[in-house]
Design a protein around this motif. Structure first.
Motif: not given
Ligand code: IPE
Ligand code: IPE
Ligand code: MG
Length: 263
Positions: A198-225
């Motif tokens: 549950k963190r941003i890790s220095n990504f697009m700090l300016w641009q995400i001011a009003y971005t909706e966040l979706y955090i999933t437990k799925t690990l990236w290699p298991d992420f599906t369409k």
């Protein structure tokens, strides 16, 4: 009907996020769970990139930003960094033909001078070859850091003031945005982060001011369409208030009508 088609029916095509950003995290844990070396996780992760780019492109998403390597990731063990750079090189080399054929326009953002000349050459070539494409814009953040991006922008603004190209009073949020790597792009509407962090890790700090966040437990290699569609469906159920009240947005009669500080 396949799960994908079932989910696709639930996606409101009139209300797609213009810009989806993804923090592709969890490759290392995916490999560790399987007693494999971390690099195997990165390899598997790069295959997922291909699938999600295709899905976003088929859906008609305008911009897809992918956080592939942060400036802080340079501090990882040398072998892992080298393997990641090789994988990136391989991905760009092998995938560029497909990307271009599918109308995708590719951009890379980040501290490009810290990448090898060979990788820079390939990046320049692929970006130039896809420049005229009008399909999904795929932005890969490489050696990227939001604070670095903002600092670079501040330096450029100061230089432009010194050169008398702009005056200090010209500087506002809209203009400042034009000094960022993402100039010309809409801000992300939806940011997906895989692997539960549950963190941003220095990504697009300016641009995400009003971005909706979706955090999933799925690990990236298991992420599906399918999960990509689920994230979009979740986004579409949300009320983006941008500081206003829910009533204002739904044009319900204002519940504060008649209220005054003097009462
Ligand atoms: C994301 O996966 C890829 C990069 C940061 C390059 P990680 O390598 O961070 O995977 P975890 O977080 O260790 O599982
Ligand atoms: C963020 O993941 C960077 C990328 C996905 C490229 P990290 O794995 O580097 O983030 P932290 O260190 O857990 O915050
Ligand atoms: Mg990680």
């Amino acid at each position: 009907m396949s799960l994908y088609n079932e989910l696709l029916k639930k996606v409101d095509k009139e209300n797609l996020p213009s810009h989806v950003a993804i923090i592709m995290d969890g490759n290392g844990r995916w490999a560790q769970k399987r007693k494999l070396v971390r690099v195997r996780g990165h390899e598997q992760g790069s295959k997922v990139v291909k699938r999600i780019v295709e899905t976003a492109s088929n859906l008609g998403i305008s911009v897809l930003s992918l956080y592939a390597f942060s400036k802080e990731n340079w501090n990882r063990p040398r072998e892992e960094v080298d393997a990641l750079m090789q994988l990136l090189h391989h991905y760009l080399l092998v995938e560029s033909r497909n990307l271009i054929k599918n109308g995708i326009r590719l951009s890379i953002i980040g501290d490009l001078k810290s990448l090898s000349p060979k990788l820079n050459e390939l990046i320049a070539d692929v970006c130039a070859r896809s420049k005229k494409n009008t399909g999904t814009r795929v932005v890969i953040a490489l050696s990227y850091s939001g604070r670095y991006e903002i600092t670079q922008a501040v330096k450029e603004v100061v230089r432009d003031v010194q050169r008398h190209r702009i005056s200090v009073d010209d500087v506002d949020e809209q203009m400042f945005g034009q000094y960022l790597f993402t100039r010309g792009l809409p801000d992300p509407d939806l940011l997906i982060r895989t692997s539960a962090e549950k963190r941003i890790s220095n990504f697009m700090l300016w641009q995400i001011a009003y971005t909706e966040l979706y955090i999933t437990k799925t690990l990236w290699p298991d992420f599906t369409k399918e999960e990509f569609l689920k994230a979009i469906i979740s986004y579409q159920k949300r009320e983006r208030r941008f500081g206003m009240t829910g009533d204002q947005l739904s044009r319900r009669p204002d519940s504060f009508r008649g209220y005054s500080l003097n009462e």
